[in-house]
Design a protein around this motif. Sequence first.
Motif, PDB file in Angstrom:
ATOM      1  N   VAL A 206      64.817  -4.428-100.597  1.00  0.00           N
ATOM      2  CA  VAL A 206      64.708  -5.770-100.018  1.00  0.00           C
ATOM      3  C   VAL A 206      65.694  -6.719-100.699  1.00  0.00           C
ATOM      4  N   VAL A 207      65.707  -6.696-102.020  1.00  0.00           N
ATOM      5  CA  VAL A 207      66.608  -7.579-102.767  1.00  0.00           C
ATOM      6  C   VAL A 207      68.060  -7.233-102.457  1.00  0.00           C
ATOM      7  N   TYR A 208      68.370  -5.957-102.395  1.00  0.00           N
ATOM      8  CA  TYR A 208      69.743  -5.516-102.124  1.00  0.00           C
ATOM      9  C   TYR A 208      70.185  -5.977-100.732  1.00  0.00           C
ATOM     10  N   SER A 209      69.314  -5.826 -99.747  1.00  0.00           N
ATOM     11  CA  SER A 209      69.653  -6.226 -98.377  1.00  0.00           C
ATOM     12  C   SER A 209      69.880  -7.727 -98.295  1.00  0.00           C
ATOM     13  N   HIS A 210      69.019  -8.482 -98.968  1.00  0.00           N
ATOM     14  CA  HIS A 210      69.194  -9.942 -99.011  1.00  0.00           C
ATOM     15  C   HIS A 210      70.572 -10.302 -99.567  1.00  0.00           C
ATOM     16  N   LYS A 211      70.953  -9.678-100.655  1.00  0.00           N
ATOM     17  CA  LYS A 211      72.235 -10.004-101.282  1.00  0.00           C
ATOM     18  C   LYS A 211      73.418  -9.547-100.432  1.00  0.00           C
ATOM     19  N   LEU A 212      73.243  -8.464 -99.668  1.00  0.00           N
ATOM     20  CA  LEU A 212      74.294  -8.044 -98.739  1.00  0.00           C
ATOM     21  C   LEU A 212      74.578  -9.136 -97.719  1.00  0.00           C
ATOM     22  N   PHE A 213      73.511  -9.722 -97.165  1.00  0.00           N
ATOM     23  CA  PHE A 213      73.710 -10.770 -96.162  1.00  0.00           C
ATOM     24  C   PHE A 213      74.334 -12.018 -96.775  1.00  0.00           C
ATOM     25  N   ILE A 214      74.066 -12.273 -98.044  1.00  0.00           N
ATOM     26  CA  ILE A 214      74.663 -13.429 -98.712  1.00  0.00           C
ATOM     27  C   ILE A 214      76.153 -13.216 -98.946  1.00  0.00           C
ATOM     28  N   THR A 215      76.535 -12.011 -99.334  1.00  0.00           N
ATOM     29  CA  THR A 215      77.924 -11.749 -99.724  1.00  0.00           C
ATOM     30  C   THR A 215      78.791 -11.248 -98.580  1.00  0.00           C
ATOM     31  N   GLU A 216      78.159 -10.606 -97.567  1.00  0.00           N
ATOM     32  CA  GLU A 216      78.958  -9.989 -96.510  1.00  0.00           C
ATOM     33  C   GLU A 216      78.473 -10.326 -95.102  1.00  0.00           C
ATOM     34  N   GLY A 217      77.505 -11.220 -94.985  1.00  0.00           N
ATOM     35  CA  GLY A 217      76.989 -11.561 -93.670  1.00  0.00           C
ATOM     36  C   GLY A 217      77.835 -12.606 -92.971  1.00  0.00           C
ATOM     37  N   LEU A 218      77.408 -12.999 -91.781  1.00  0.00           N
ATOM     38  CA  LEU A 218      78.107 -14.050 -91.050  1.00  0.00           C
ATOM     39  C   LEU A 218      78.205 -15.297 -91.923  1.00  0.00           C
ATOM     40  N   PRO A 219      79.358 -15.944 -91.986  1.00  0.00           N
ATOM     41  CA  PRO A 219      79.541 -17.075 -92.903  1.00  0.00           C
ATOM     42  C   PRO A 219      78.507 -18.181 -92.735  1.00  0.00           C
ATOM     43  N   SER A 220      78.155 -18.523 -91.501  1.00  0.00           N
ATOM     44  CA  SER A 220      77.197 -19.613 -91.302  1.00  0.00           C
ATOM     45  C   SER A 220      75.829 -19.243 -91.855  1.00  0.00           C
ATOM     46  N   TYR A 221      75.416 -17.997 -91.659  1.00  0.00           N
ATOM     47  CA  TYR A 221      74.126 -17.553 -92.187  1.00  0.00           C
ATOM     48  C   TYR A 221      74.175 -17.462 -93.705  1.00  0.00           C
ATOM     49  N   ALA A 222      75.233 -16.836 -94.216  1.00  0.00           N
ATOM     50  CA  ALA A 222      75.347 -16.638 -95.660  1.00  0.00           C
ATOM     51  C   ALA A 222      75.346 -17.963 -96.410  1.00  0.00           C
ATOM     52  N   ALA A 223      76.077 -18.947 -95.883  1.00  0.00           N
ATOM     53  CA  ALA A 223      76.153 -20.239 -96.557  1.00  0.00           C
ATOM     54  C   ALA A 223      74.792 -20.927 -96.574  1.00  0.00           C
ATOM     55  N   ALA A 224      74.084 -20.885 -95.449  1.00  0.00           N
ATOM     56  CA  ALA A 224      72.783 -21.555 -95.381  1.00  0.00           C
ATOM     57  C   ALA A 224      71.768 -20.905 -96.309  1.00  0.00           C
ATOM     58  N   VAL A 225      71.735 -19.573 -96.310  1.00  0.00           N
ATOM     59  CA  VAL A 225      70.747 -18.869 -97.118  1.00  0.00           C
ATOM     60  C   VAL A 225      71.085 -18.972 -98.605  1.00  0.00           C
ATOM     61  N   ALA A 226      72.363 -18.941 -98.927  1.00  0.00           N
ATOM     62  CA  ALA A 226      72.762 -19.077-100.328  1.00  0.00           C
ATOM     63  C   ALA A 226      72.330 -20.426-100.890  1.00  0.00           C
ATOM     64  N   ASN A 227      72.355 -21.475-100.077  1.00  0.00           N
ATOM     65  CA  ASN A 227      71.889 -22.789-100.523  1.00  0.00           C
ATOM     66  C   ASN A 227      70.372 -22.831-100.651  1.00  0.00           C
ATOM     67  N   MET A 228      69.703 -22.075 -99.806  1.00  0.00           N
ATOM     68  CA  MET A 228      68.244 -22.114 -99.749  1.00  0.00           C
ATOM     69  C   MET A 228      67.594 -21.286-100.859  1.00  0.00           C
ATOM     70  N   VAL A 229      68.119 -20.095-101.096  1.00  0.00           N
ATOM     71  CA  VAL A 229      67.473 -19.141-102.001  1.00  0.00           C
ATOM     72  C   VAL A 229      68.161 -19.168-103.361  1.00  0.00           C
ATOM     73  N   THR A 230      67.402 -19.432-104.402  1.00  0.00           N
ATOM     74  CA  THR A 230      67.965 -19.475-105.757  1.00  0.00           C
ATOM     75  C   THR A 230      67.711 -18.194-106.536  1.00  0.00           C
ATOM     76  N   GLY A 231      66.810 -17.357-106.032  1.00  0.00           N
ATOM     77  CA  GLY A 231      66.540 -16.115-106.740  1.00  0.00           C
ATOM     78  C   GLY A 231      65.835 -15.107-105.873  1.00  0.00           C
ATOM     79  N   ALA A 232      66.159 -13.821-106.065  1.00  0.00           N
ATOM     80  CA  ALA A 232      65.475 -12.717-105.391  1.00  0.00           C
ATOM     81  C   ALA A 232      65.315 -11.610-106.423  1.00  0.00           C
ATOM     82  N   GLU A 233      64.082 -11.226-106.689  1.00  0.00           N
ATOM     83  CA  GLU A 233      63.862 -10.237-107.742  1.00  0.00           C
ATOM     84  C   GLU A 233      62.724  -9.298-107.379  1.00  0.00           C
ATOM     85  N   ALA A 234      62.882  -8.048-107.797  1.00  0.00           N
ATOM     86  CA  ALA A 234      61.823  -7.063-107.657  1.00  0.00           C
ATOM     87  C   ALA A 234      60.941  -7.142-108.891  1.00  0.00           C
ATOM     88  N   LEU A 235      59.715  -7.621-108.716  1.00  0.00           N
ATOM     89  CA  LEU A 235      58.800  -7.715-109.853  1.00  0.00           C
ATOM     90  C   LEU A 235      58.330  -6.333-110.286  1.00  0.00           C
TER      91      LEU A 235
END
Length: 623
Positions: free
Chosen positions: A141-170
């Motif tokens: 889940v964390v890996y997929s989230h980071k894929l969309f941030i780094t390699e996803g559509l620019p409009s989506y990646a920019a919005a989510v990068a501003n929204m999410v400050t952390g993703a971690e597997a507890l």
Amino acid sequence: MRPWAMGGLLIGATLLAGAAFAQDEAVTEAHGYSYFGELKYPADYQHFDFVNPDAPKGGELVIAGTGTFDSLNPYTVKGRPGALTTVQYDSLIESTEDAVGEYYCILCTSLEYPESRDWVIFHMREDATFWTGEPVTAHDVVYSHKLFITEGLPSYAAAVANMVTGAEALDDYTVKFTFNPEESKRSRIETVGATPVFSKVWFEEDRENRRLDEPRLEVAVGSGPYKLDSYEINRRITYARRDDYWGKDLPFNRGRYNYDQIRIEYFSDQTAAFEAFKAGEYYFTVEGDPKQWATAYKFPKIDQGVVVKKEIPDGSPPNPTGFVFNLGKEKLQDKRVREAIALAFNFEWTNESLLFGLYTQRSSFVEGTHITAEGVPEGEELAFLQGLGDVVPEEIFSEPVRQSHSSDAARLGDRGNLRKASRLLSDAGWDVGDDGIRRNAAGQRLTLTFLIPSNIESSVEGMHETFVQNLQQIGVAASVEKVDPAQYTNRRRDRDYDILYSTRYSTFLSTGGGLSQMYGSKEAAFSLFNPAGLASPLVDAIIKASFEAKSQDETDVALKALDRAMRHEFFVIPTGYIADYWVAYYDMYEYPETLPPYDLGYMSFWWVNPEKEQALRDAGQID
């Protein structure tokens, strides 16, 4: 996600003492998420009301695609992906078809979050597996989230990068997302929860060649109900239902995913596709061409009952389809020019002469709903707009909301509208020369190019051609440029057009980050979901205020004001809508007695009647 469900809502079944997570803040734990009110379905629900939980499994759904494809990666930012590749992937939560903004657990068993929505924890199912047999874990889940941030559509990646400050597997089956408290609480949980989950192992095995943003014919490993079975480039794609699908008995999935196979047959254009349907090369179609619906569905198989033709009510608001202005073009930034161009479009004549009177005119972005703006703002909407301050222009308060103009249905060129359009163009500095062409003070011609793909419906192409004829009458050097689908996709991405007939904009019944992505300024310069490049401080202010609404009633007031504001900005010429689904299919497909209001669902919860299927085969009607 249904396209009009622009963001999320929330609900929890159990309130826990939250001291361990946040100071003096209650924590909600639930089997789903909704921003306001209770979820429709309780934690122990067995299936959704609209499905047939006993629907038989088997058979094949065969539909048509037109044009070409060169990728089986649905998230590539290049190339042209094949159809339905997303059916191979699950997400933590997913929305349902009979409610607005409700999401239920798929890969998770429950989620918990504080009132502030500053974080969310998903507790995952330990029996969920990829089709390789490997477990789906919090690390995926964390890996997929980071894929969309780094390699996803620019409009989506920019919005989510501003929204999410952390993703971690507890741990292996618990994942936590933390959010930027400066960003709106809206859309946080459903955005991270509805992200498709891929196998981290698969991507890392060949990281150099396996990217989310690149076209490829190798399919990323998923955990969804279907898996790619076979394909032939530009001819067909077949997906097979997984017998070992881990989630087939989930309450969310009961009555769903009933076909053994889903096959897409590709054809060069709509004409070739329709002939193939009559010949039995594919078995189900949702028709969008009114000329074809009115005149072509009269072949022997319909008379014989082999093919069923039906109009099924569509309960969702119509998409704001229309001619979209590219506001990045200087000549189209003057609203008088856009208004003049719009006056040359004769909807009434087009509807009667090309669309067989089957379309209904549209003015609103939420046509026919309780949040459609009307007249001048009053009551709560007026107070809301007044509270926004100077960003609201005075005419919003004093002038009735913009309505689509009316035209003479008896003649293509409505003389009164064309005269008015001519005056507007002259007022905007575009005067007619001796050659009948309009030029500005610098001597530049007023040219307009309408870009269309070669596989467009014939009736829509006719709409373009007649629209251009009217524009040429008032001195605009207008033309239609038809290009192959692959080139059209690239030019749409590059904003290489003046006017585009687009279905990209979506209607809305709720608020959330999707509204900003589609209608907001922040990513307007490059967002594929904002083909006009709309960047309006007024629209931004209303969307932002809608995020802060404390109830559904307050949300509705803000969305009514948003409809008013976007009609004021005038970046789309509405082209009307069809009130029902037009479907035709070989008489073996069946569906529940009561369909949900917001989705036809033929790929999800329809099924094949095996006796009818065998009868069609015995008669030689299908292969």
